[in-house]
Scaffold this motif. Structure first.
Motif, PDB file in Angstrom:
ATOM      1  N   SER B  74       0.824  -1.213   0.000  1.00 21.12           N
ATOM      2  CA  SER B  74       0.000   0.000   0.000  1.00 21.12           C
ATOM      3  C   SER B  74       0.859   1.264   0.000  1.00 21.12           C
ATOM      4  CB  SER B  74      -0.882   0.020   1.239  1.00 21.12           C
ATOM      5  OG  SER B  74      -0.049   0.134   2.377  1.00 21.12           O
ATOM      6  N   GLY B  75       2.179   1.085   0.161  1.00 19.89           N
ATOM      7  CA  GLY B  75       3.063   2.241   0.223  1.00 19.89           C
ATOM      8  C   GLY B  75       3.260   2.741   1.637  1.00 19.89           C
ATOM      9  N   LYS B  76       3.058   1.842   2.589  1.00 19.35           N
ATOM     10  CA  LYS B  76       3.192   2.198   4.012  1.00 19.35           C
ATOM     11  C   LYS B  76       4.596   2.694   4.343  1.00 19.35           C
ATOM     12  CE  LYS B  76       2.297  -1.369   6.748  1.00 19.35           C
ATOM     13  NZ  LYS B  76       2.066  -2.466   5.986  1.00 19.35           N
ATOM     14  N   THR B  77       5.599   1.938   3.909  1.00 20.10           N
ATOM     15  CA  THR B  77       6.973   2.287   4.277  1.00 20.10           C
ATOM     16  C   THR B  77       7.414   3.570   3.570  1.00 20.10           C
ATOM     17  OG1 THR B  77       7.353  -0.073   4.504  1.00 20.10           O
ATOM     18  CG2 THR B  77       9.285   1.335   4.630  1.00 20.10           C
ATOM     19  N   THR B  78       6.988   3.738   2.323  1.00 17.86           N
ATOM     20  CA  THR B  78       7.327   4.968   1.595  1.00 17.86           C
ATOM     21  C   THR B  78       6.704   6.184   2.286  1.00 17.86           C
ATOM     22  OG1 THR B  78       7.371   3.710  -0.447  1.00 17.86           O
ATOM     23  CG2 THR B  78       7.203   6.099  -0.671  1.00 17.86           C
ATOM     24  N   LEU B  79       5.440   6.047   2.667  1.00 19.71           N
ATOM     25  CA  LEU B  79       4.758   7.139   3.365  1.00 19.71           C
ATOM     26  C   LEU B  79       5.442   7.417   4.708  1.00 19.71           C
ATOM     27  CD1 LEU B  79       2.314   9.082   3.364  1.00 19.71           C
ATOM     28  CD2 LEU B  79       1.050   7.322   4.588  1.00 19.71           C
TER      29      LEU B  79
END
Lengths: 113, 255
Positions: B74-79
């Protein structure tokens, strides 16, 4: 998916009570499972037999007591039965529901020797 | 109902033998030692107790803890890395990373300069309060700091396990289906905030934002929703303001 770890928690509860109440064998476990508890009963049954192996509850029967979901409708202020969290109020059709029962996951009783 | 075994309502007793609806049990205590014990114990009680210990730890140190949950990808780490880069000059921040395997995510976090502890759950599908308690011993987050717990990528199991956090924040990316809130209602019910991520990709997708928000509110009428893009910066100000407002609310409650 986490039914195995839930079964491990059941075993821990059973063992803690065994130490306190002095019993050696558990032959049946009654478990209350709410319709909104997020638990798959079949997976729980399967995990139960696996986890209880070689414990004081080996070969114990798992009896499920189904607890229906219930919510208060914030629109019509009635207490209504629901089977899923996104159900609409069966009385007025609103989605403003506040769950107040049916998310339980509780060992109710044991049959012991 | 028979008080000894609880089965059936129609029963007769003849010489200490109980007959229910055509079957028979022996309830003579001298013959069988079987008995029933009432337990009434929540099977997540142990986790709840440990979560309360963690919560006390956070309160004593005035730490705001956010439990970030989502499906994988979901893009958790990028966010999170973007959030750390933008906020670490304002607050002391620490991170607990949960994954089944590898320390890749903790390495990505540490590259921002923020302290991180990686928990590998092995076969486990979620973090529990016990793991987080031990991670805190290693991490020792500072007083008045911000702690992010990045849970295992899974929209099912982490919903059931309280870690002692102040809020669960669920991240849903627009590259997933807009009906995820009703497919995985427990998680969206448990969360206080939904971050709808990767909104910069919306022009290329057939994703109905309004419908997604309606589904989320159907499951959880109180959920707050912020649309964000970690790469382009959309909505980040609003997300950071949300964090700041929660910190202040916590501070008011503690003082």
């Amino acid at each position: 998916m986490h039914e195995i770890s839930l079964c491990e928690s059941i075993l821990r509860v059973v063992e803690e009570h065994a130490a306190k109440q002095n019993y050696q064998k558990v032959t049946a476990v009654w478990l209350e499972v709410g319709a909104l508890a997020g638990v798959e009963v079949e997976a729980l049954q399967f995990g139960f037999d696996v986890v209880m192996k070689k414990s004081i509850a080996e070969d114990a029967r798992l009896e499920i007591i189904n607890v229906p979901g219930q919510a208060m409708c914030l629109q019509c202020m009635k207490n209504v039965k629901i089977s899923q969290r996104f159900d609409a109020c069966p009385v007025c059709g609103a989605y403003q529901l506040q769950v107040n029962a049916g998310d339980v996951l509780r060992v109710k009783e044991l049959e012991v020797e | 109902m028979c008080i000894d075994c609880g089965c059936g309502t129609k029963e007769i007793t003849i010489d200490n033998r109980v007959y229910h609806d055509g079957h028979q049990h022996n309830h003579d205590p001298h013959i069988s030692d079987r008995r029933k014990v009432r337990i009434e114990t929540d099977i997540l009680a142990k986790n709840k107790e440990l979560a309360e210990n963690n919560r006390c730890y956070f309160h004593e140190r005035n730490i705001l803890t956010l439990n970030l949950v989502s499906s994988p990808g979901s893009g958790k780490t990028t966010l999170l890395t973007r959030t750390l880069n933008d906020l670490q000059s304002s607050f002391s921040i620490a991170v607990i990373e949960g994954d089944q395997q590898t320390a890749n995510d903790a390495d990505r976090i540490r590259a921002t300069g923020v302290t991180a502890v990686q928990i590998n759950t092995g076969k486990g599908c979620h973090l529990d309060a016990h793991m987080v308690g031990h991670a805190l011993e290693k991490l020792s987050p500072e007083k008045d700091s911000l702690l992010f717990i990045e849970n295992v990528g899974n929209l099912v199991c982490p919903a059931e396990f309280d870690l002692g956090e102040a809020h669960k924040v669920v991240i849903l990316s627009v590259t997933e289906g807009e009906d995820k809130p009703i497919k995985y209602p427990d998680m969206f019910y448990a969360a206080d905030l939904m971050l709808l991520s990767k909104v910069d990709l919306l022009p290329y997708l057939d994703f109905n934002v309004e419908e997604c928000i309606a589904y989320a509110r159907r499951v959880n009428p109180k959920i707050e929703i912020i649309q964000v893009s970690a790469t382009k910066g959309d909505g980040l100000r609003e997300w950071f303001d949300w964090i700041e407002s929660r910190r202040q609310l916590q501070f008011i409650r503690e003082s």
